[in-house]
Design an enzyme around this catalytic site. Structure first.
Site, PDB file in Angstrom:
ATOM      1  N   CYS A 113      51.670-104.955 -44.326  1.00  0.00           N
ATOM      2  CA  CYS A 113      52.621-104.426 -43.488  1.00  0.00           C
ATOM      3  C   CYS A 113      54.066-105.367 -43.471  1.00  0.00           C
ATOM      4  O   CYS A 113      53.858-106.458 -44.010  1.00  0.00           O
ATOM      5  CB  CYS A 113      52.116-104.856 -42.169  1.00  0.00           C
ATOM      6  SG  CYS A 113      53.324-104.384 -40.752  1.00  0.00           S
ATOM      7  N   GLY A 170      48.394-102.386 -41.164  1.00  0.00           N
ATOM      8  CA  GLY A 170      49.672-101.881 -41.058  1.00  0.00           C
ATOM      9  C   GLY A 170      50.197-101.599 -39.849  1.00  0.00           C
ATOM     10  O   GLY A 170      49.500-101.171 -38.671  1.00  0.00           O
ATOM     11  N   SER A 202      48.520 -97.747 -32.108  1.00  0.00           N
ATOM     12  CA  SER A 202      48.988 -98.852 -31.790  1.00  0.00           C
ATOM     13  C   SER A 202      50.413 -99.579 -32.624  1.00  0.00           C
ATOM     14  O   SER A 202      50.334 -99.256 -33.699  1.00  0.00           O
ATOM     15  CB  SER A 202      47.924-100.096 -31.797  1.00  0.00           C
ATOM     16  OG  SER A 202      48.607-101.536 -31.761  1.00  0.00           O
ATOM     17  N   LEU A 225      52.719-106.054 -27.265  1.00  0.00           N
ATOM     18  CA  LEU A 225      53.971-106.604 -26.595  1.00  0.00           C
ATOM     19  C   LEU A 225      53.978-108.245 -26.824  1.00  0.00           C
ATOM     20  O   LEU A 225      55.024-108.607 -27.477  1.00  0.00           O
ATOM     21  CB  LEU A 225      53.597-106.591 -24.934  1.00  0.00           C
ATOM     22  CG  LEU A 225      54.853-106.892 -23.930  1.00  0.00           C
ATOM     23  CD1 LEU A 225      55.987-106.020 -24.367  1.00  0.00           C
ATOM     24  CD2 LEU A 225      54.531-106.608 -22.650  1.00  0.00           C
ATOM     25  N   HIS A 226      52.973-109.158 -26.640  1.00  0.00           N
ATOM     26  CA  HIS A 226      52.753-110.344 -27.094  1.00  0.00           C
ATOM     27  C   HIS A 226      53.937-111.499 -26.566  1.00  0.00           C
ATOM     28  O   HIS A 226      53.593-112.740 -26.621  1.00  0.00           O
ATOM     29  CB  HIS A 226      52.776-110.321 -28.470  1.00  0.00           C
ATOM     30  CG  HIS A 226      51.735-109.385 -29.259  1.00  0.00           C
ATOM     31  ND1 HIS A 226      50.474-109.253 -28.778  1.00  0.00           N
ATOM     32  CD2 HIS A 226      51.835-108.768 -30.429  1.00  0.00           C
ATOM     33  CE1 HIS A 226      49.951-108.358 -29.608  1.00  0.00           C
ATOM     34  NE2 HIS A 226      50.535-107.900 -30.520  1.00  0.00           N
ATOM     35  N   ASN A 301      42.733-114.639 -33.019  1.00  0.00           N
ATOM     36  CA  ASN A 301      41.828-114.570 -33.871  1.00  0.00           C
ATOM     37  C   ASN A 301      42.591-115.360 -35.254  1.00  0.00           C
ATOM     38  O   ASN A 301      43.348-115.008 -35.915  1.00  0.00           O
ATOM     39  CB  ASN A 301      41.599-113.373 -34.712  1.00  0.00           C
ATOM     40  CG  ASN A 301      40.617-112.680 -33.568  1.00  0.00           C
ATOM     41  OD1 ASN A 301      39.674-113.200 -33.266  1.00  0.00           O
ATOM     42  ND2 ASN A 301      41.013-111.372 -33.201  1.00  0.00           N
ATOM     43  N   CYS A 344      40.450-108.349 -34.705  1.00  0.00           N
ATOM     44  CA  CYS A 344      41.783-108.104 -34.932  1.00  0.00           C
ATOM     45  C   CYS A 344      42.679-108.983 -35.780  1.00  0.00           C
ATOM     46  O   CYS A 344      42.473-110.082 -35.638  1.00  0.00           O
ATOM     47  CB  CYS A 344      42.737-107.838 -33.497  1.00  0.00           C
ATOM     48  SG  CYS A 344      42.276-106.689 -32.686  1.00  0.00           S
TER      49      CYS A 344
HETATM   50  N1  SAH Z   1      50.712-102.867 -36.655  1.00  0.00           N
HETATM   51  C1  SAH Z   1      50.176-102.450 -35.440  1.00  0.00           C
HETATM   52  C2  SAH Z   1      48.690-102.111 -35.081  1.00  0.00           C
HETATM   53  C3  SAH Z   1      47.976-102.875 -35.878  1.00  0.00           C
HETATM   54  S1  SAH Z   1      47.434-104.644 -35.318  1.00  0.00           S
HETATM   55  C4  SAH Z   1      50.476-103.207 -34.285  1.00  0.00           C
HETATM   56  O1  SAH Z   1      51.102-104.260 -34.400  1.00  0.00           O
HETATM   57  O2  SAH Z   1      50.415-102.856 -33.019  1.00  0.00           O
HETATM   58  C5  SAH Z   1      46.422-104.276 -33.967  1.00  0.00           C
HETATM   59  C6  SAH Z   1      46.508-105.292 -32.874  1.00  0.00           C
HETATM   60  O3  SAH Z   1      45.942-106.665 -33.508  1.00  0.00           O
HETATM   61  C7  SAH Z   1      48.048-105.730 -32.486  1.00  0.00           C
HETATM   62  O4  SAH Z   1      48.247-105.809 -31.248  1.00  0.00           O
HETATM   63  C8  SAH Z   1      48.551-106.947 -33.275  1.00  0.00           C
HETATM   64  O5  SAH Z   1      49.485-107.653 -32.879  1.00  0.00           O
HETATM   65  C9  SAH Z   1      46.923-107.532 -32.989  1.00  0.00           C
HETATM   66  N2  SAH Z   1      46.909-108.795 -34.017  1.00  0.00           N
HETATM   67  C10 SAH Z   1      47.443-109.142 -35.229  1.00  0.00           C
HETATM   68  N3  SAH Z   1      46.986-110.290 -35.593  1.00  0.00           N
HETATM   69  C11 SAH Z   1      46.107-110.835 -34.807  1.00  0.00           C
HETATM   70  C12 SAH Z   1      45.343-112.051 -34.511  1.00  0.00           C
HETATM   71  N4  SAH Z   1      45.469-112.871 -35.619  1.00  0.00           N
HETATM   72  N5  SAH Z   1      44.669-112.193 -33.613  1.00  0.00           N
HETATM   73  C13 SAH Z   1      44.500-111.295 -32.525  1.00  0.00           C
HETATM   74  N6  SAH Z   1      45.260-110.040 -32.507  1.00  0.00           N
HETATM   75  C14 SAH Z   1      46.128-109.972 -33.639  1.00  0.00           C
HETATM   76 FE1  SF4 Z   2      52.123-105.240 -38.962  1.00  0.00          FE
HETATM   77 FE2  SF4 Z   2      51.014-104.984 -36.725  1.00  0.00          FE
HETATM   78 FE3  SF4 Z   2      50.539-107.101 -38.018  1.00  0.00          FE
HETATM   79 FE4  SF4 Z   2      52.979-106.938 -36.841  1.00  0.00          FE
HETATM   80  S1  SF4 Z   2      50.780-107.323 -35.817  1.00  0.00           S
HETATM   81  S2  SF4 Z   2      52.696-107.501 -38.928  1.00  0.00           S
HETATM   82  S3  SF4 Z   2      53.276-104.610 -36.969  1.00  0.00           S
HETATM   83  S4  SF4 Z   2      50.021-105.035 -38.537  1.00  0.00           S
END
Ligand code: SAH
Ligand code: SF4
Length: 372
Positions: A113, A170, A202, A225-226, A301, A344
């Site tokens: 990504c 992605g 998402s 959002l985060h 995670n 995730c």
């Molecule tokens: N690119 C898209 C979808 C893929 S990620 C997006 O960002 O929405 C799916 C979800 O997992 C997203 O909300 C992402 O922010 C979250 N995510 C990514 N890394 C993570 C981690 N290490 N721990 C928990 N959630 C995470």
């Molecule tokens: Fe890409 Fe989603 Fe990971 Fe952000 S959280 S780097 S948009 S896969």
């Protein structure tokens, strides 16, 4: 030799158009679509009600080719994860999460990504390439076959895969056309016939693409959002520098005009000491007053060298309580499949050896090591 056409790359309209170039009628395309997706058929010879001459032609000019699994792991909680080879030493992952009344398949849209969110292991790998429509829908096609959900494998009226979420590797909206083609196949009655409410995209918040999705294929939407303010979100989700919160929230409200559900799901990763304080929760309450939404709190995670830690369960509970007291629905995501790294943001993370980057700076996946 001409490269055969992969029929998984087409939605119904695309297949009808391709068949038309061969002088074949639209109903033939729909027939083949049903064989491929409803029956999980990979061989043209098995499509018994398709004219023999057409089958012979398809044998010559076409294939039904999904990504190949190089690893298949089942967690103690029933979560099943496949590592899928998409060629060029790239691999992506798909995860099946069985629950009491539904089964959710989480699929990937890109190898790597480009958006580089600071807490995401996919982002840390950099961007390799977009998946084709066939590689995206191929994850559902393959999972159905491997779960025995085709050709009478499902009990009457019960679907093994009832929901699909694009929450794997992605950014789906950065691979817009291929993702929309795959979404159309998921929704099509000649294929998987899933309702729009049960298919979720998402996104990290690519505003113009959210508007396009609303126009061409509105499905359920989750927004990563985060962070509750621009200063913090700029750091955690860098695309925020281009599409800040005000623009994002306005896009969410526009999306809701066409959405199959009357709320947006806001995903919020719980990072210890970073975005998990009471003050952050109170800022979120203000955001929730602007957009009809539900919150999904995701315990972070961890992955090696991420620099972050997961918020404690007490902190997550307190955060969730502040939202609940303001009348906001907030669920905390269960960490499923931890033992097979299927949670995730962990997808394909571990198999990448970052010291083995190609000249172009791309990470490579030692697929052969994976097979051990
Ligand atoms: N690119 C898209 C979808 C893929 S990620 C997006 O960002 O929405 C799916 C979800 O997992 C997203 O909300 C992402 O922010 C979250 N995510 C990514 N890394 C993570 C981690 N290490 N721990 C928990 N959630 C995470
Ligand atoms: Fe890409 Fe989603 Fe990971 Fe952000 S959280 S780097 S948009 S896969």
């Amino acid at each position: 030799m001409v490269t055969p056409v992969n029929l998984l790359d087409f939605d119904v309209d695309g297949l009808v158009a391709w068949f038309a170039t061969m002088g074949e009628k639209p109903f033939r395309a729909r027939q083949v679509m049903r064989w491929m997706h409803r029956e999980g058929c990979a061989e043209f010879s098995q499509m018994t009600d398709v004219a023999k001459s057409l089958r012979a032609r398809l044998e010559r000019d076409a294939v039904i080719a999904a990504p190949q699994p190089v690893r298949d792991s089942v967690s103690v909680d029933g979560t099943r994860k496949w590592l899928l080879d998409v060629g060029g030493r790239n691999a992506v992952e798909a995860v099946f999460i069985p629950e009491t009344r539904r089964g959710t398949l989480c699929i990937s849209s890109q190898a790597g990504c480009a958006l580089d969110c600071s807490f995401c292991s996919t982002g840390k790998q950099g961007f390799n390439r977009n998946l084709s429509a066939g590689e995206i829908i191929g994850q559902l096609w393959l999972a159905n076959r491997l779960l025995g959900a085709v050709s009478g494998g499902e009990a009457a009226g019960e679907r093994i895969i009832s929901n699909v979420v694009m929450m794997g590797m992605g950014e789906p909206l950065a691979n817009f056309d291929n993702v929309v083609t795959a979404l159309r196949v998921m929704l099509d009655d000649h294929a998987y016939g899933l309702s729009r409410r049960r298919v979720t995209v998402s996104t990290s918040g690519i505003v113009p693409a959210m508007d396009r999705l609303r126009e061409v294929c509105p499905v359920a939407l989750a927004v990563s959002l985060h962070a509750p303010n621009d200063a913090l979100r700029d750091k955690l989700v860098p695309i925020n520098q281009k599409y800040p919160l005000k623009a994002l929230l306005a896009a969410c409200n526009r999306y809701l005009e066409a959405a199959p559900r009357d709320f947006i799901t806001f995903e919020y990763v719980m990072l210890d000491g970073v975005n998990d304080q009471d003050s952050h929760a109170r800022e979120l309450v203000a955001i929730a007053r602007e957009v009809s939404c539900k919150f999904n709190l995701i315990p972070f995670n961890p992955f090696p060298n991420s620099g972050y830690q997961r918020s404690s369960p007490e902190r997550i509970r307190r955060f969730s309580t502040i939202l609940a007291e303001a009348g906001i629905v907030a669920t905390t995501r269960k960490t499923r499949g931890d033992d097979v790294d299927a949670a995730c943001g962990q997808l394909a993370g571990q198999v990448l050896d970052k010291t083995r980057r190609t000249a172009a700076g791309r990470p490579v996946i030692p697929v052969s090591e994976e097979r051990r």
